[in-house]
Motif scaffolding. Structure first.
Motif, PDB file in Angstrom:
ATOM      1  N   MET A  92       0.843  -1.200   0.000  1.00 14.90           N
ATOM      2  CA  MET A  92       0.000   0.000   0.000  1.00 14.90           C
ATOM      3  C   MET A  92       0.881   1.255   0.000  1.00 14.90           C
TER       4      MET A  92
ATOM      5  N   LEU B 141       0.346   1.864   9.746  1.00 12.97           N
ATOM      6  CA  LEU B 141      -0.264   1.024   8.699  1.00 12.97           C
ATOM      7  C   LEU B 141       0.788   0.364   7.809  1.00 12.97           C
ATOM      8  N   ALA B 142       1.943   1.040   7.647  1.00 13.67           N
ATOM      9  CA  ALA B 142       2.973   0.535   6.729  1.00 13.67           C
ATOM     10  C   ALA B 142       3.956  -0.403   7.412  1.00 13.67           C
ATOM     11  N   GLU B 143       3.858  -0.482   8.757  1.00  9.02           N
ATOM     12  CA  GLU B 143       4.808  -1.295   9.527  1.00  9.02           C
ATOM     13  C   GLU B 143       4.864  -2.735   9.047  1.00  9.02           C
ATOM     14  N   GLY B 144       6.035  -3.325   9.164  1.00 10.50           N
ATOM     15  CA  GLY B 144       6.189  -4.739   8.805  1.00 10.50           C
ATOM     16  C   GLY B 144       6.132  -4.974   7.311  1.00 10.50           C
ATOM     17  N   GLY B 145       6.548  -3.981   6.548  1.00  7.54           N
ATOM     18  CA  GLY B 145       6.613  -4.143   5.089  1.00  7.54           C
ATOM     19  C   GLY B 145       5.261  -4.112   4.403  1.00  7.54           C
ATOM     20  N   LYS B 146       4.224  -3.607   5.112  1.00  8.61           N
ATOM     21  CA  LYS B 146       2.890  -3.595   4.512  1.00  8.61           C
ATOM     22  C   LYS B 146       2.652  -2.398   3.588  1.00  8.61           C
ATOM     23  N   GLY B 147       3.612  -1.489   3.573  1.00  7.87           N
ATOM     24  CA  GLY B 147       3.426  -0.326   2.707  1.00  7.87           C
ATOM     25  C   GLY B 147       4.587   0.640   2.780  1.00  7.87           C
ATOM     26  N   THR B 148       4.482   1.718   2.005  1.00  7.10           N
ATOM     27  CA  THR B 148       5.497   2.773   2.054  1.00  7.10           C
ATOM     28  C   THR B 148       4.800   4.088   2.364  1.00  7.10           C
TER      29      THR B 148
ATOM     30  N   SER C  70      -7.165  -5.130   3.724  1.00  3.57           N
ATOM     31  CA  SER C  70      -7.042  -5.333   2.279  1.00  3.57           C
ATOM     32  C   SER C  70      -7.305  -3.992   1.582  1.00  3.57           C
ATOM     33  N   ASP C  71      -8.287  -3.922   0.656  1.00  4.58           N
ATOM     34  CA  ASP C  71      -8.503  -2.620   0.005  1.00  4.58           C
ATOM     35  C   ASP C  71      -9.725  -1.902   0.575  1.00  4.58           C
TER      36      ASP C  71
END
Lengths: 324, 245
Positions: B1, B49-56, B148-149
């Protein structure tokens, strides 16, 4: 060239802000010799719609469709913009309410209209120029804004303009907008209303408390005082940060800005950030044991003393005054 | 994301507000500038929200080079990279146009702003970006959850709250409660120095409004003190003198 006003309702009843914006628009309309057309979206009874005439609306456009029963920012913005075009209005007035803050910029962007958010007074209009005073720097200052676009939007601060009864009945017309399904990409799942509580941004009287209360267990006396006055309850930032009260009650520069007729601050010292959020209150009462508390410098009335002693006495005195 | 967080460079909340040039310009002398507190909440949520490689997380600011210190702080809090549109932020319409143009070219899933800036209090940027990009916008969000989205947002309404859902992409103006502001740690501060900060040229936008002048509130009168043993007197004053009850 009428002035268009968007009027908000809650479950079919107009909010206080609806009467404020109609009264405000009527005063502008009288100054520039035009009339006021209101647009209502949602399921509002015909007599409730017609009653907007009392505050100066000559016509009400009624949009009542199942899909629009609850507020959808994008869809409401499209409908109001369409109404503005179809009435040929060049000025839209709405409330700078929680919904209005999402709606006004969206409509303004759609129409490339200048937007005066948080307007505090009637505008000055000469030819096609409009200037209006608005809040700035979280109420630590005011700015006079000039709108230079063809279409102009004013979002009026709650409690900034007095409701005035001036006229008779308004005619009610059904307005059927072109609905674009793409405008419904947000879906309202649930609305939770604290029905027994007075809404903080719209409240005439606010009873607010701070760390001087020592803990959330002591808020009963604040609520009792608020009940007697028909007031909303509020708190300072340290109190909501500590989780004693919800964030939605936090009044101040980084919380809700209020401008009630009466603001009662109990056990709040009056940090600059708190004062910014309440400084436009008409009358301020401060109750604090510290005579040096900065809040006393901006208060109209004050009592220096122990809040645990004074607040119950004040509640009793108000009950006696009200004959409760 | 891919998350874009819009940050504004504002006077510290303790600042005394004064004006210069015959009350037409904000006096910046002696004023410390900070990340707008609501934007810091938006940024903290984005980092979460982006933690742990879930987003930038990209932060974007419209400002001249003097705002770089604020942008570096945002990088220290945890943004991956930053963009500065090299222009004085003239008003919300100008700022939102610059951000929307950048966002259009870079396909972000989620765009977060603070609910309003504490200098001009417009609460406009999120909704204008939404309109310019033709995606939904939610203002004054108190809670944001992404699965998810699908995004679930709790929005403040008068006397209650509203829960709504929307699919990405989406713009949200965040308020208190969405996240606890993150304090940069030493590692964050060190790494912020080497994170990319791109400077982008602005494009011209026709302005729709301008500020003519400023004023500060008139001082209030002196307080009338009531003795703690005569609370009834306060009730009389509020009724007879102030006429508020």
């Amino acid at each position: 060239m009428s002035i268009l006003v968007y009027v908000e309702n809650t479950d079919g009843k107009f909010k206080k802000s609806a009467f404020e914006v109609v009264s405000y628009a009527k005063s502008i309309a009288d100054n520039i010799q035009t009339d006021v057309v209101a647009i209502s979206i949602g399921n509002v009874a015909e007599d409730e719609l017609a009653a907007l005439g009392k505050y100066g609306a000559s016509k009400v456009l009624n949009v009542n469709q199942e899909q629009l029963a609850s507020f959808v920012n994008q869809a409401y913005a499209s409908i109001i913009a369409e109404a503005l075009k179809s009435t040929g209005s060049k000025l839209l007035v709405l409330s700078n309410s929680f919904s209005g803050k999402g709606l006004a910029p969206r409509i303004a962007a759609k129409l490339e209209a200048g937007l005066a958010d948080g307007a505090l007074e009637l505008p000055h209009i000469t030819d096609d120029k409009l200037t209006v005073k608005k809040t700035a720097f979280s109420n630590k200052a005011f700015a006079t804004l000039e709108l230079t676009s063809d279409i102009k939007v004013i979002a009026l601060s709650p409690n900034a303009y007095e409701i005035k009864e001036t006229g008779g009945n308004a005619t009610v017309e059904t307005f059927t907008p072109n609905i674009d399904q793409l405008d419904f990409s947000t879906v309202v799942k649930e609305i939770v209303r604290a029905t027994d509580k007075v809404s903080l941004p719209e409240a005439d009287i606010v009873v607010s408390a701070g760390r001087g209360l020592k803990g959330p267990e002591n808020w009963g006396m604040i609520e009792e005082l608020a009940d007697v006055l028909g007031a909303a309850t509020a708190c300072s930032k340290p109190v909501s940060d500590a989780g004693w009260r919800p964030h939605s009650e936090h009044v101040g520069q980084t919380g809700i800005v209020v401008s009630p007729n009466l603001y009662i601050a109990i056990g709040i010292s009056g940090a600059i950030q708190h004062l910014a959020g309440v400084s436009s209150s008409k009358t301020i009462v401060v109750i604090n044991k510290d005579p040096e508390a900065p809040f006393f410098k901006v208060a109209d009335y004050g009592i220096v003393g122990d809040v645990f002693d004074i607040v119950p006495k004040l509640t009793q005195a108000l009950k006696a005054y009200r004959g409760i | 994301m891919k998350i874009l967080v819009c940050i504004s460079n504002v006077p510290d909340t303790t600042s005394k507000i004064t004006f210069t040039n015959d009350n037409t310009a904000f006096n910046t002398a002696g004023v410390q500038f900070i990340i707008n507190p609501y934007d810091e909440i938006a940024l903290s949520k984005a980092v979460e929200l982006a933690e742990g490689g879930k987003g930038t997380v990209t932060v974007i600011n419209v400002g001249d080079a003097s705002t770089d210190a604020t942008i570096r702080k945002a990088l220290a809090i945890g943004a991956d990279n930053a963009v500065r549109i090299d222009a004085a932020p003239r008003d919300a319409w100008f700022v939102a146009n610059q951000i929307a143009a950048y966002a259009k070219d870079n396909a972000f899933d989620l765009i977060l702003t603070g609910r309003e800036s504490i200098d001009y209090n417009g609460a406009q940027v999120a909704a204008i970006i939404g309109e310019l990009l033709q995606i939904p916008s939610v203002s004054i969000a108190k809670k944001v959850e992404v699965a998810s989205d699908m995004v679930t947002v709790e929005r403040e309404i008068e006397g209650g709250k509203e829960v709504l859902t929307a699919k990405l992409p989406l713009v949200i103006g965040t308020a208190e409660g969405v996240a606890e502001p993150k304090i940069p740690n030493m590692r964050g501060i060190m790494s912020a120095r080497s994170k990319p900060l791109d400077v982008v040229e602005p494009f011209s936008v026709e302005l729709l409004a301008h500020i003519v002048n400023y004023e500060t509130p008139a001082p209030r009168g002196t307080v009338k003190l009531v003795d703690a043993t005569e609370v009834e007197k306060l009730v009389s004053l509020l009724h007879d003198e102030a006429k508020v009850i």
